[in-house]
Design an enzyme around this catalytic site. Sequence first.
Site, short mmCIF file in Angstrom:
data_model
loop_
_atom_site.label_atom_id
_atom_site.label_comp_id
_atom_site.label_asym_id
_atom_site.label_seq_id
_atom_site.Cartn_x
_atom_site.Cartn_y
_atom_site.Cartn_z
N ASN A 1 0.85 -1.19 0.00
CA ASN A 1 0.00 0.00 0.00
C ASN A 1 0.88 1.24 0.00
OD1 ASN A 1 0.67 0.65 2.83
ND2 ASN A 1 -0.41 -1.27 3.21
N ALA B 1 1.51 0.80 11.78
CA ALA B 1 1.80 0.20 10.47
C ALA B 1 0.54 0.09 9.63
CB ALA B 1 2.41 -1.19 10.65
N ASP C 1 -3.68 -6.28 4.30
CA ASP C 1 -4.73 -7.09 4.93
C ASP C 1 -4.72 -8.55 4.47
OD1 ASP C 1 -5.97 -5.14 6.59
OD2 ASP C 1 -6.66 -4.15 4.77
N PRO D 1 -2.81 -11.99 9.86
CA PRO D 1 -3.13 -11.85 11.28
C PRO D 1 -3.22 -10.38 11.64
CG PRO D 1 -0.82 -12.46 10.98
CD PRO D 1 -1.48 -12.56 9.64
N ASP D 2 -4.07 -10.04 12.60
CA ASP D 2 -4.22 -8.66 13.04
C ASP D 2 -3.31 -8.43 14.25
OD1 ASP D 2 -5.14 -6.22 14.27
OD2 ASP D 2 -6.86 -6.36 12.92
N ILE D 3 -2.26 -7.66 14.05
CA ILE D 3 -1.24 -7.47 15.10
C ILE D 3 -1.83 -6.69 16.27
CG2 ILE D 3 1.05 -6.47 15.57
CD1 ILE D 3 1.27 -6.89 12.31
N LYS E 1 -11.09 -4.26 17.98
CA LYS E 1 -9.71 -4.67 18.21
C LYS E 1 -9.35 -4.72 19.69
CE LYS E 1 -8.31 -3.37 13.66
NZ LYS E 1 -7.28 -3.77 12.76
#
Length: 409
Positions: free
Chosen positions: A214, A278, A282, A308-310, A346
């Site tokens: 991105n 960051a 995705d 994975p969603d950090i 989140k």
Amino acid sequence: MDNKQRVLLIISGGIAAYKSLDLIRELNRIGIGVRCILTENASKFVTPLSLTALSKDTVYQDLFSISDENTMGHIQLSRNTDLVLVAPATANIIAKMSCGIADDLATTTLLATDKPVIIAPSMNVRMWSHASTQNNISVLLKRGIKIIGPENGEMACGEFGLGRMSNIEKIGATLNNFFKTKTTKATGKLKGRKVVVTSGPTHEAIDPIRYITNQSSGKQGFAIARALQEQGASTTLITGPTQIPDPPGIYVKHITTAEEMLQSCLDCLPADIVVCAAAVADWRMKNKYSEKIKKEGEIFSLELVENPDILATVAGMKKNRPNLVIGFAAETQNLLKNASIKLDKKGCDWILANNVSKESEVFGGDNNQIKFISKNKIEEWPVLSKEAIGEKLATRIIAFLKDNKNGKD
Ligand code: CTP
């Protein structure tokens, strides 16, 4: 002696030694006093007389000089300074430092010093990339010696590549930052706090030459890491690929993919504060192609799986959850609504929401506008430089830690 910071500049015998005169000028300009040691080879490139004139001090050259030993012995020389800078540092002096050889005044002083040492290497590209030089550099790094450069470019010998000594301004800025950090580390309000910042984009390989990414430049994450470090926090910056040089004084971990970023982040825990700035890709490829994909037909689809969603992983930790977990929300529409949903989903403590539509010029630009969202408040911050946002966030974190020893706001 006045109370300005003092550097012992060791000039070794490379062509870049001629730049030491400008280096002394630059260090004096930013308020750093310089005393010089000149190796025998370096004296072929620059004279003690010019160094004396600029440094306004004796230039030391000879290990066995009776007059020098009487006024300032080599042990005293090595201690009577705040920092030792070797610039230029040739492959030869680097090798001697790595082995602990002390066969002249410069190397004896380096072996005797108990002060921090920074080196600015300068040599031919092949000498720099030679396995023995690289091995010596890794020994010095492990010993805590800091390295500035070298840089890419044309060399005095006509070859092109990595090996040029960093420019004088960069060396000056690094030293300035070193002394500033030393002061804030001792007095900063985040002294003793461990902080992890994620930053930049990630790259997810499609095949050996293509990847998904991105527009993130990494500027905001770097600015936050710098602001927290300037407040004395022990800061680790985990960054995806960017053009920004590593900020001095910050431990930088370079990663490429989201999975590497997650692992790197988990390796850094426990920490007091985690800031996820960051722009993580995705998705990644379900199956990576090991060879370059060839064009076949007009339509081509990729099968992607979610990364994975950090932020969610760190915020949801049952054990060792940081006191404060902070995320961003990059939105192009319904900023507040979408960002508030992210805060809940989140499980983080704060969200810094920003509009990243093309017109906002946030991605890649120098400014940003934040809506700060916590569980029970929303603040609208004005348009600020990314540095100023880093500083404002640092101030906000300091206030939070002061008011809430363990709770949340
Ligand atoms: N984030 C993360 N890991 C991911 C995706 C996002 O840590 N795999 C973090 C980002 O660093 C940021 C926050 O989650 O702090 C929100 O990222 P953003 O890109 O705004 O949203 P996404 O979670 O990717 O959701 P969407 O793309 O649906 O807006």
